[in-house]
Motif scaffolding. Sequence first.
Motif, PDB file in Angstrom:
ATOM      1  N   LEU A  27       0.819  -1.214   0.000  1.00  0.00           N
ATOM      2  CA  LEU A  27       0.000   0.000   0.000  1.00  0.00           C
ATOM      3  C   LEU A  27       0.852   1.264   0.000  1.00  0.00           C
ATOM      4  O   LEU A  27       0.497   2.259  -0.634  1.00  0.00           O
ATOM      5  N   ARG A  28       1.983   1.225   0.713  1.00  0.00           N
ATOM      6  CA  ARG A  28       2.886   2.378   0.698  1.00  0.00           C
ATOM      7  C   ARG A  28       3.400   2.628  -0.713  1.00  0.00           C
ATOM      8  O   ARG A  28       3.489   3.767  -1.172  1.00  0.00           O
ATOM      9  N   GLY A  29       3.724   1.548  -1.428  1.00  0.00           N
ATOM     10  CA  GLY A  29       4.169   1.679  -2.808  1.00  0.00           C
ATOM     11  C   GLY A  29       3.081   2.265  -3.705  1.00  0.00           C
ATOM     12  O   GLY A  29       3.348   3.122  -4.551  1.00  0.00           O
ATOM     13  N   LYS A  30       1.846   1.806  -3.504  1.00  0.00           N
ATOM     14  CA  LYS A  30       0.732   2.345  -4.294  1.00  0.00           C
ATOM     15  C   LYS A  30       0.531   3.835  -4.000  1.00  0.00           C
ATOM     16  O   LYS A  30       0.283   4.629  -4.921  1.00  0.00           O
ATOM     17  N   MET A  31       0.623   4.206  -2.727  1.00  0.00           N
ATOM     18  CA  MET A  31       0.445   5.618  -2.354  1.00  0.00           C
ATOM     19  C   MET A  31       1.540   6.479  -2.969  1.00  0.00           C
ATOM     20  O   MET A  31       1.271   7.583  -3.475  1.00  0.00           O
ATOM     21  N   LEU A  34       3.134  10.374  -7.092  1.00  0.00           N
ATOM     22  CA  LEU A  34       3.969  10.706  -8.249  1.00  0.00           C
ATOM     23  C   LEU A  34       3.096  10.971  -9.483  1.00  0.00           C
ATOM     24  O   LEU A  34       3.328  11.942 -10.221  1.00  0.00           O
ATOM     25  N   PHE A  35       2.075  10.126  -9.677  1.00  0.00           N
ATOM     26  CA  PHE A  35       1.155  10.325 -10.798  1.00  0.00           C
ATOM     27  C   PHE A  35       0.416  11.658 -10.662  1.00  0.00           C
ATOM     28  O   PHE A  35       0.296  12.417 -11.629  1.00  0.00           O
ATOM     29  N   ARG A  36      -0.080  11.963  -9.441  1.00  0.00           N
ATOM     30  CA  ARG A  36      -0.784  13.214  -9.200  1.00  0.00           C
ATOM     31  C   ARG A  36       0.102  14.413  -9.520  1.00  0.00           C
ATOM     32  O   ARG A  36      -0.307  15.357 -10.209  1.00  0.00           O
ATOM     33  N   SER A  77      -0.514  16.950 -12.553  1.00  0.00           N
ATOM     34  CA  SER A  77      -0.767  18.373 -12.263  1.00  0.00           C
ATOM     35  C   SER A  77       0.237  19.263 -12.998  1.00  0.00           C
ATOM     36  O   SER A  77      -0.132  20.314 -13.535  1.00  0.00           O
ATOM     37  N   ASP A  78       1.490  18.843 -13.045  1.00  0.00           N
ATOM     38  CA  ASP A  78       2.498  19.623 -13.776  1.00  0.00           C
ATOM     39  C   ASP A  78       2.145  19.712 -15.261  1.00  0.00           C
ATOM     40  O   ASP A  78       2.254  20.787 -15.873  1.00  0.00           O
ATOM     41  N   SER A  97      -2.854  16.255  -0.577  1.00  0.00           N
ATOM     42  CA  SER A  97      -1.561  15.972   0.055  1.00  0.00           C
ATOM     43  C   SER A  97      -1.809  15.359   1.432  1.00  0.00           C
ATOM     44  O   SER A  97      -2.702  15.793   2.153  1.00  0.00           O
ATOM     45  N   PRO A  98      -1.017  14.387   1.828  1.00  0.00           N
ATOM     46  CA  PRO A  98      -1.206  13.728   3.133  1.00  0.00           C
ATOM     47  C   PRO A  98      -1.018  14.674   4.318  1.00  0.00           C
ATOM     48  O   PRO A  98      -1.516  14.415   5.393  1.00  0.00           O
ATOM     49  N   ASN A  99      -0.331  15.776   4.146  1.00  0.00           N
ATOM     50  CA  ASN A  99      -0.092  16.706   5.248  1.00  0.00           C
ATOM     51  C   ASN A  99      -1.346  17.427   5.672  1.00  0.00           C
ATOM     52  O   ASN A  99      -1.415  17.980   6.769  1.00  0.00           O
ATOM     53  N   ASN A 100      -2.385  17.454   4.839  1.00  0.00           N
ATOM     54  CA  ASN A 100      -3.581  18.228   5.128  1.00  0.00           C
ATOM     55  C   ASN A 100      -4.695  17.398   5.753  1.00  0.00           C
ATOM     56  O   ASN A 100      -5.828  17.833   5.791  1.00  0.00           O
TER      57      ASN A 100
END
Length: 146
Positions: A105-109, A114-116, A120-121, A142-145
């Motif tokens: 799951l960490r790899g998927k996240m 990275l895809f996001r 977005s770029d 973002s996970p920080n929010n």
Amino acid sequence: MEYTEEELKAALVETREKLFNIIECLFELGILVSDTEETDLAKRALNFKFEQTVTNLNQLLNFKRNELSSVKIPLDIIQYIDMGRNPNIYTREFVESTRKMNQYLRGKMTAMKLFRDTLSDKIILEFPELTDTVNGVVERTSPNNN
């Protein structure tokens, strides 16, 4: 009702001792049954051991019935033990599978992040008028929010 860790440990130790006594009684009962002779002494010893086993089972049944009621044991573990397997092995296998799933799951996240970011770029590069909207989406995801 919640119990402290010390209370639960004490209850588990006492339960383990009671179970050990039952196992010991059953073992001795098995020996008496297989080696019994048709004497009055052997019959009394067998009868005494039966009564002692029943008494130990009753003590376990009546032992602080609600003491461990807050401890939830998954049905999988009970079935695992019923099959004669060691619960420590179950725990080890469970921890290992949880670790593997966590890595997956960490790899998927990481891949989704990275895809996001790449998407977005590229959107900002092609559609500069959407910069504020895209940055808002990136910020909210973002996970920080959380």
